[in-house]
Design an enzyme around this catalytic site. Structure first.
Site, short mmCIF file in Angstrom:
data_model
loop_
_atom_site.label_atom_id
_atom_site.label_comp_id
_atom_site.label_asym_id
_atom_site.label_seq_id
_atom_site.Cartn_x
_atom_site.Cartn_y
_atom_site.Cartn_z
N GLY A 49 23.16 68.21 32.95
CA GLY A 49 22.59 67.18 33.81
C GLY A 49 21.87 66.03 33.12
N GLU A 103 15.02 66.62 30.41
CA GLU A 103 15.62 67.27 31.57
C GLU A 103 16.08 66.21 32.58
OE1 GLU A 103 17.02 69.53 32.92
OE2 GLU A 103 16.02 71.46 32.96
N ASP A 104 17.05 66.58 33.40
CA ASP A 104 17.44 65.69 34.49
C ASP A 104 16.43 65.78 35.63
OD1 ASP A 104 18.22 68.31 35.09
OD2 ASP A 104 20.19 67.77 35.84
N ASP A 107 12.82 70.95 39.48
CA ASP A 107 12.82 71.23 40.92
C ASP A 107 11.74 72.29 41.19
OD1 ASP A 107 13.55 72.22 43.49
OD2 ASP A 107 15.53 71.37 43.27
N LYS A 135 10.43 67.10 41.70
CA LYS A 135 10.26 67.30 43.15
C LYS A 135 8.94 68.05 43.32
CE LYS A 135 15.14 67.86 44.46
NZ LYS A 135 16.17 68.84 44.90
N PHE A 156 18.32 67.40 47.99
CA PHE A 156 19.29 67.42 46.90
C PHE A 156 19.73 66.00 46.54
CE2 PHE A 156 23.13 68.56 44.60
CZ PHE A 156 22.66 69.65 43.89
N ASP A 163 24.86 66.52 39.39
CA ASP A 163 26.08 66.79 40.13
C ASP A 163 25.82 67.59 41.40
OD1 ASP A 163 25.37 69.21 38.65
OD2 ASP A 163 27.25 69.99 39.44
N ARG A 169 28.36 63.14 38.88
CA ARG A 169 27.59 62.83 37.66
C ARG A 169 27.82 61.39 37.19
NH1 ARG A 169 25.62 67.73 35.75
NH2 ARG A 169 27.02 69.52 35.87
P1 XMP Z 1 14.50 74.35 38.60
O1 XMP Z 1 14.34 74.77 40.05
O2 XMP Z 1 14.75 75.52 37.70
O3 XMP Z 1 15.81 73.48 38.63
O4 XMP Z 1 13.37 73.47 38.14
C1 XMP Z 1 16.28 72.85 37.52
C2 XMP Z 1 17.77 72.69 37.52
O5 XMP Z 1 18.37 72.83 38.83
C3 XMP Z 1 19.33 71.82 39.07
N1 XMP Z 1 18.89 71.01 40.23
C4 XMP Z 1 19.56 69.98 40.77
N2 XMP Z 1 20.73 69.41 40.45
N3 XMP Z 1 20.47 67.88 42.23
C5 XMP Z 1 21.19 68.36 41.20
O6 XMP Z 1 22.25 67.81 40.92
C6 XMP Z 1 19.29 68.39 42.62
O7 XMP Z 1 18.68 67.91 43.59
C7 XMP Z 1 18.80 69.51 41.84
N4 XMP Z 1 17.68 70.26 41.93
C8 XMP Z 1 17.77 71.18 40.91
C9 XMP Z 1 19.38 71.02 37.80
O8 XMP Z 1 20.45 71.48 37.02
C10 XMP Z 1 18.08 71.29 37.09
O9 XMP Z 1 18.19 71.22 35.69
MG MG Z 2 20.36 70.80 34.71
#
Ligand code: XMP
Ligand code: MG
Length: 186
Positions: A49, A103-104, A107, A135, A156, A163, A169
């Site tokens: 990501g 990081e992308d 969450d 978030k 999302f 993605d 992406r």
């Molecule tokens: P956590 O919950 O572990 O999540 O902090 C991190 C990873 O979850 C994916 N992620 C998303 N990917 N849109 C996406 O395309 C979203 O809204 C989203 N939310 C979580 C992502 O890979 C991230 O590194």
């Molecule tokens: Mg990711």
């Protein structure tokens, strides 16, 4: 690419356009360059990501710096957290290095909460996190990013490297899911 996008039958609408994203990423790069000048930091991009954010950010951090990429493998472990994350592909020594994770999106924070201890085992001189998105209302762990592109609501998003089930992406803008159905896949 100005209007809505359909990805796997779900409708997404623009949240941030590329011009706004570029402006913010440039600001972050300047902040990082000032803070890390002379420290020869090593950036670690988390695949897949973060690859576009990492690229746009890194090419504007105009100080001596390195970048590498890793993939995280996430599986249900037997540890108390029930969630184990290990990295694949890290060959550089991080001992005594100034490390910046890219990081992308953060969450729930589960991924970084599970993975940061592995980085700390290398005994870096310092460790900071740069994330394109957070978030805040979804966060379940005490993970604080040091450099944040944008804070978004708990819905999302796709585009700019992120993605929905493999697609989206390559969208230049960032798009957010239109209905309340979260569509979360990872
Ligand atoms: P956590 O919950 O572990 O999540 O902090 C991190 C990873 O979850 C994916 N992620 C998303 N990917 N849109 C996406 O395309 C979203 O809204 C989203 N939310 C979580 C992502 O890979 C991230 O590194
Ligand atoms: Mg990711």
């Amino acid at each position: 690419m100005i209007g809505d996008q359909i990805v796997h039958n779900k409708e997404f609408t623009p949240l941030f356009f590329k011009t706004e994203i570029d402006k913010r990423v440039s600001q972050l790069a300047r902040e990082i360059a000032v803070e890390y000048d002379g420290k020869k930091p090593i950036f670690i991009g988390i695949l897949n990501g973060s690859f576009i954010f990492a690229s746009d950010l890194f090419k504007q951090v105009n100080i001596e710096a390195e970048i590498t990429f890793i993939k995280l493998l996430s599986y249900k472990g037997t540890s108390s957290s029930g969630h184990v994350v290990r990295s694949l592909g890290l060959e550089e020594s991080l001992f005594n290095r100034h490390v910046i994770i890219i990081e992308d999106i953060i969450d729930t924070g589960t991924t970084l909460h599970s993975f940061l201890p592995e980085i700390m085992e290398h005994q870096p001189a310092s460790l900071k996190i740069a994330t394109f998105l957070t978030k805040p209302s979804a966060l379940k762990y005490d993970i604080k990013a040091d450099y944040v592109g944008f804070e978004i609501e708990d819905k999302f998003v796709v585009g700019y490297g992120l993605d929905y089930d493999g697609l989206g992406r390559n969208f230049n803008n960032l798009y957010i899911l239109k209905d309340d159905d979260s569509g979360q896949t990872e």
